[in-house]
Design a protein around this motif. Structure first.
Motif, PDB file in Angstrom:
ATOM      1  N   VAL A 105      11.930  -5.523   4.725  1.00  0.00           N
ATOM      2  CA  VAL A 105      12.504  -6.307   3.632  1.00  0.00           C
ATOM      3  C   VAL A 105      11.386  -6.919   2.800  1.00  0.00           C
ATOM      4  O   VAL A 105      10.480  -7.558   3.332  1.00  0.00           O
ATOM      5  CB  VAL A 105      13.418  -7.414   4.182  1.00  0.00           C
ATOM      6  N   ILE A 106      11.436  -6.695   1.521  1.00  0.00           N
ATOM      7  CA  ILE A 106      10.409  -7.208   0.625  1.00  0.00           C
ATOM      8  C   ILE A 106      11.003  -8.324  -0.225  1.00  0.00           C
ATOM      9  O   ILE A 106      11.890  -8.090  -1.039  1.00  0.00           O
ATOM     10  CB  ILE A 106       9.872  -6.094  -0.303  1.00  0.00           C
ATOM     11  N   PRO A 107      10.550  -9.540  -0.056  1.00  0.00           N
ATOM     12  CA  PRO A 107      11.074 -10.623  -0.872  1.00  0.00           C
ATOM     13  C   PRO A 107      10.598 -10.513  -2.308  1.00  0.00           C
ATOM     14  O   PRO A 107       9.611  -9.852  -2.599  1.00  0.00           O
ATOM     15  CB  PRO A 107      10.488 -11.881  -0.202  1.00  0.00           C
ATOM     16  N   GLU A 108      11.272 -11.178  -3.181  1.00  0.00           N
ATOM     17  CA  GLU A 108      10.925 -11.128  -4.591  1.00  0.00           C
ATOM     18  C   GLU A 108      10.890 -12.534  -5.176  1.00  0.00           C
ATOM     19  O   GLU A 108      11.839 -12.982  -5.817  1.00  0.00           O
ATOM     20  CB  GLU A 108      11.932 -10.269  -5.358  1.00  0.00           C
ATOM     21  N   PRO A 109       9.821 -13.292  -4.992  1.00  0.00           N
ATOM     22  CA  PRO A 109       9.735 -14.603  -5.612  1.00  0.00           C
ATOM     23  C   PRO A 109       9.744 -14.449  -7.129  1.00  0.00           C
ATOM     24  O   PRO A 109       9.242 -13.466  -7.670  1.00  0.00           O
ATOM     25  CB  PRO A 109       8.387 -15.139  -5.105  1.00  0.00           C
ATOM     26  N   ASP A 110      10.328 -15.474  -7.788  1.00  0.00           N
ATOM     27  CA  ASP A 110      10.400 -15.426  -9.239  1.00  0.00           C
ATOM     28  C   ASP A 110       9.000 -15.380  -9.834  1.00  0.00           C
ATOM     29  O   ASP A 110       8.104 -16.111  -9.451  1.00  0.00           O
ATOM     30  CB  ASP A 110      11.138 -16.664  -9.767  1.00  0.00           C
ATOM     31  N   GLY A 111       8.813 -14.493 -10.785  1.00  0.00           N
ATOM     32  CA  GLY A 111       7.570 -14.456 -11.540  1.00  0.00           C
ATOM     33  C   GLY A 111       6.459 -13.624 -10.941  1.00  0.00           C
ATOM     34  O   GLY A 111       5.376 -13.564 -11.547  1.00  0.00           O
ATOM     35  N   THR A 128     -11.783  -5.027 -18.399  1.00  0.00           N
ATOM     36  CA  THR A 128     -12.259  -5.272 -17.046  1.00  0.00           C
ATOM     37  C   THR A 128     -11.532  -4.313 -16.111  1.00  0.00           C
ATOM     38  O   THR A 128     -10.301  -4.321 -16.036  1.00  0.00           O
ATOM     39  CB  THR A 128     -11.995  -6.721 -16.612  1.00  0.00           C
ATOM     40  N   GLY A 129     -12.271  -3.471 -15.407  1.00  0.00           N
ATOM     41  CA  GLY A 129     -11.661  -2.486 -14.520  1.00  0.00           C
ATOM     42  C   GLY A 129     -10.909  -3.135 -13.375  1.00  0.00           C
ATOM     43  O   GLY A 129     -11.341  -4.156 -12.831  1.00  0.00           O
ATOM     44  N   ALA A 130      -9.765  -2.547 -13.009  1.00  0.00           N
ATOM     45  CA  ALA A 130      -8.942  -3.103 -11.930  1.00  0.00           C
ATOM     46  C   ALA A 130      -8.166  -1.992 -11.248  1.00  0.00           C
ATOM     47  O   ALA A 130      -7.872  -0.953 -11.854  1.00  0.00           O
ATOM     48  CB  ALA A 130      -7.983  -4.156 -12.468  1.00  0.00           C
ATOM     49  N   LEU A 131      -7.842  -2.241  -9.986  1.00  0.00           N
ATOM     50  CA  LEU A 131      -7.085  -1.291  -9.172  1.00  0.00           C
ATOM     51  C   LEU A 131      -6.179  -2.101  -8.252  1.00  0.00           C
ATOM     52  O   LEU A 131      -6.659  -2.854  -7.407  1.00  0.00           O
ATOM     53  CB  LEU A 131      -8.045  -0.425  -8.360  1.00  0.00           C
ATOM     54  N   ILE A 132      -4.856  -1.964  -8.423  1.00  0.00           N
ATOM     55  CA  ILE A 132      -3.887  -2.772  -7.673  1.00  0.00           C
ATOM     56  C   ILE A 132      -2.880  -1.853  -6.996  1.00  0.00           C
ATOM     57  O   ILE A 132      -2.183  -1.082  -7.658  1.00  0.00           O
ATOM     58  CB  ILE A 132      -3.153  -3.759  -8.605  1.00  0.00           C
ATOM     59  N   ILE A 133      -2.803  -1.931  -5.661  1.00  0.00           N
ATOM     60  CA  ILE A 133      -1.830  -1.149  -4.887  1.00  0.00           C
ATOM     61  C   ILE A 133      -0.628  -2.031  -4.586  1.00  0.00           C
ATOM     62  O   ILE A 133      -0.791  -3.173  -4.138  1.00  0.00           O
ATOM     63  CB  ILE A 133      -2.424  -0.662  -3.559  1.00  0.00           C
ATOM     64  N   ILE A 134       0.563  -1.500  -4.795  1.00  0.00           N
ATOM     65  CA  ILE A 134       1.794  -2.222  -4.495  1.00  0.00           C
ATOM     66  C   ILE A 134       2.605  -1.408  -3.498  1.00  0.00           C
ATOM     67  O   ILE A 134       2.998  -0.274  -3.779  1.00  0.00           O
ATOM     68  CB  ILE A 134       2.626  -2.480  -5.765  1.00  0.00           C
ATOM     69  N   GLU A 135       2.833  -1.975  -2.326  1.00  0.00           N
ATOM     70  CA  GLU A 135       3.680  -1.311  -1.340  1.00  0.00           C
ATOM     71  C   GLU A 135       5.141  -1.432  -1.760  1.00  0.00           C
ATOM     72  O   GLU A 135       5.575  -2.493  -2.190  1.00  0.00           O
ATOM     73  CB  GLU A 135       3.495  -1.942   0.040  1.00  0.00           C
ATOM     74  N   THR A 136       5.875  -0.345  -1.623  1.00  0.00           N
ATOM     75  CA  THR A 136       7.285  -0.366  -1.998  1.00  0.00           C
ATOM     76  C   THR A 136       8.209  -0.166  -0.804  1.00  0.00           C
ATOM     77  O   THR A 136       9.421  -0.196  -0.958  1.00  0.00           O
ATOM     78  CB  THR A 136       7.583   0.725  -3.043  1.00  0.00           C
ATOM     79  N   ALA A 137       7.655   0.059   0.383  1.00  0.00           N
ATOM     80  CA  ALA A 137       8.486   0.245   1.579  1.00  0.00           C
ATOM     81  C   ALA A 137       7.704  -0.256   2.784  1.00  0.00           C
ATOM     82  O   ALA A 137       7.230  -1.378   2.783  1.00  0.00           O
ATOM     83  CB  ALA A 137       8.894   1.716   1.722  1.00  0.00           C
ATOM     84  N   SER A 138       7.559   0.582   3.813  1.00  0.00           N
ATOM     85  CA  SER A 138       6.862   0.170   5.033  1.00  0.00           C
ATOM     86  C   SER A 138       5.379  -0.031   4.745  1.00  0.00           C
ATOM     87  O   SER A 138       4.827   0.557   3.820  1.00  0.00           O
ATOM     88  CB  SER A 138       7.055   1.225   6.120  1.00  0.00           C
ATOM     89  N   ALA A 216       3.363   8.067   0.042  1.00  0.00           N
ATOM     90  CA  ALA A 216       4.369   8.237  -1.009  1.00  0.00           C
ATOM     91  C   ALA A 216       4.992   6.913  -1.430  1.00  0.00           C
ATOM     92  O   ALA A 216       5.313   6.712  -2.602  1.00  0.00           O
ATOM     93  CB  ALA A 216       5.458   9.205  -0.545  1.00  0.00           C
ATOM     94  N   LYS A 217       5.193   5.987  -0.478  1.00  0.00           N
ATOM     95  CA  LYS A 217       5.921   4.754  -0.762  1.00  0.00           C
ATOM     96  C   LYS A 217       4.975   3.646  -1.235  1.00  0.00           C
ATOM     97  O   LYS A 217       4.906   2.567  -0.654  1.00  0.00           O
ATOM     98  CB  LYS A 217       6.689   4.300   0.483  1.00  0.00           C
ATOM     99  N   CYS A 218       4.256   3.924  -2.286  1.00  0.00           N
ATOM    100  CA  CYS A 218       3.424   2.893  -2.902  1.00  0.00           C
ATOM    101  C   CYS A 218       3.142   3.296  -4.341  1.00  0.00           C
ATOM    102  O   CYS A 218       3.337   4.452  -4.728  1.00  0.00           O
ATOM    103  CB  CYS A 218       2.117   2.686  -2.133  1.00  0.00           C
ATOM    104  N   MET A 219       2.710   2.320  -5.132  1.00  0.00           N
ATOM    105  CA  MET A 219       2.301   2.560  -6.508  1.00  0.00           C
ATOM    106  C   MET A 219       0.921   1.948  -6.697  1.00  0.00           C
ATOM    107  O   MET A 219       0.529   1.050  -5.951  1.00  0.00           O
ATOM    108  CB  MET A 219       3.287   1.952  -7.498  1.00  0.00           C
ATOM    109  N   CYS A 220       0.196   2.425  -7.684  1.00  0.00           N
ATOM    110  CA  CYS A 220      -1.151   1.928  -7.912  1.00  0.00           C
ATOM    111  C   CYS A 220      -1.373   1.745  -9.410  1.00  0.00           C
ATOM    112  O   CYS A 220      -1.224   2.695 -10.192  1.00  0.00           O
ATOM    113  CB  CYS A 220      -2.177   2.898  -7.335  1.00  0.00           C
ATOM    114  N   ILE A 221      -1.711   0.519  -9.796  1.00  0.00           N
ATOM    115  CA  ILE A 221      -1.996   0.197 -11.191  1.00  0.00           C
ATOM    116  C   ILE A 221      -3.490   0.325 -11.427  1.00  0.00           C
ATOM    117  O   ILE A 221      -4.302  -0.150 -10.626  1.00  0.00           O
ATOM    118  CB  ILE A 221      -1.526  -1.228 -11.541  1.00  0.00           C
ATOM    119  N   VAL A 222      -3.849   0.958 -12.534  1.00  0.00           N
ATOM    120  CA  VAL A 222      -5.259   1.145 -12.881  1.00  0.00           C
ATOM    121  C   VAL A 222      -5.509   0.588 -14.276  1.00  0.00           C
ATOM    122  O   VAL A 222      -4.739   0.852 -15.199  1.00  0.00           O
ATOM    123  CB  VAL A 222      -5.659   2.633 -12.851  1.00  0.00           C
ATOM    124  N   VAL A 223      -6.583  -0.183 -14.403  1.00  0.00           N
ATOM    125  CA  VAL A 223      -7.070  -0.626 -15.708  1.00  0.00           C
ATOM    126  C   VAL A 223      -8.437  -0.007 -15.901  1.00  0.00           C
ATOM    127  O   VAL A 223      -9.344  -0.211 -15.084  1.00  0.00           O
ATOM    128  CB  VAL A 223      -7.149  -2.159 -15.805  1.00  0.00           C
TER     129      VAL A 223
END
Length: 299
Positions: A105-111, A128-138, A216-223
């Motif tokens: 279960v992934i909580p979703e705090p406001d904002g 400014t270079g950036a790399l952010i991984i977001i888990e979407t499941a396990s 597979a169950k993740c996303m990655c943001i790149v700047v």
């Protein structure tokens, strides 16, 4: 009656039931529209093979059977990340996760999404270079990272994300891992994709493609540090360039589920079976739904 005393119709019914079960699991682990059309073609090919065998068309059966075998191998190669996840869950005994049960279960705090998008927007404007991984499941297994990084367990904030990726900080070269709406780690080194990428894509983009190919169950943001462009990697595919508003739209649609899907209460066997049935019917209806005119024109 067979030699074992089992009626032939019972064996045939069991055979058909097992084939449908395997087809259902394949449909569950494949979640994208583009691959559903490939699965549709594969199922039609299997049906044609069964019909040719039933009609005793031996040459046609041999040819179609060879095509089925070759198609199965090709699908295993093209969908290797999905099948890898399936085998890992099967090996861990997490069969219930294949049907959407037992999912963390992934909580979703406001904002939280706003904080991420605002940070990415500022980083993009400042190049400014950036790399952010977001888990979407396990949770992602640390063995999928080249280096697991430094554990933080901090609240997601625009200021913290911007600070981590400043060039003079020790963690700016790695990725930030966001787990359950918190920054779990920073300075994470990701495996690079082995695909041939455009010369415009740097190491961060290849790293984003590499981790999303493996998990597979993740996303990655790149700047991008050179151009400031924003990209989002999913399943080894880069969606670029993105505006901050488009990024927010994608995160809201794919990263966090609705409030109705966050209930962690135990589910009875009856409800579990009903959910499997409804999910299977939805997948089958998607699989055999005729293509719209608009989707044809896009091709």
């Amino acid at each position: 009656m067979t030699k074992q005393g089992i009626p032939p119709w019972l064996i045939q019914s069991l055979d058909i039931g097992l084939v449908f079960a395997v087809a259902y699991v394949v449909l569950v682990i494949i979640g994208e529209r583009r691959t559903l059309w490939m699965v549709r073609g594969f199922i039609i090919l299997m049906l044609a093979t069964a019909i040719s065998n039933w009609a005793n068309l031996r040459l046609l059966y041999v040819a179609l059977n060879s095509l089925v075998t070759g198609s199965a191998v090709a699908m295993a190669v093209m969908l290797q990340s999905e099948f890898r996840q399936f085998l890992e869950q099967l090996g861990r005994g997490e069969v219930s996760q294949l049907f959407g049960q037992g999912r963390r279960v992934i909580p979703e705090p406001d904002g939280v999404i706003d904080q991420i998008v605002e940070a990415v927007k500022e980083l993009s404007q400042n190049r400014t270079g950036a790399l952010i991984i977001i888990e979407t499941a396990s949770p992602i297994d640390e063995r999928d990272f080249s280096v697991p990084g430094v554990k933080l367990n901090a609240e997601v904030s625009r200021e913290l994300l911007q600070t981590i990726f400043q060039p003079k900080t020790l963690l700016h070269d790695g990725a930030v891992l966001i787990r359950a709406s918190r920054i779990a780690a920073a300075g994470v080194i990701l495996p690079l994709s082995e695909r041939m990428a455009s010369r415009q894509l740097g190491t961060r983009h290849r790293a984003a493609m590499g981790i999303t190919e493996r998990v597979a169950k993740c996303m990655c943001i790149v700047v991008s540090e050179e151009t400031g462009s924003i990209s989002l990697a999913e399943k080894g595919v880069l969606n670029r360039p993105l505006t901050s508003s488009k990024l927010k739209e994608l995160l809201e649609a794919r990263s966090w589920t609705s409030n109705d899907d966050r209930t962690a209460a135990s589910i009875s066997i009856t409800h579990w079976g009903n959910r499997i049935g409804s999910q299977g019917w939805a997948l089958v209806s998607r699989l055999f739904r005729p293509r719209s005119k608009a989707s044809r024109e896009k091709k």
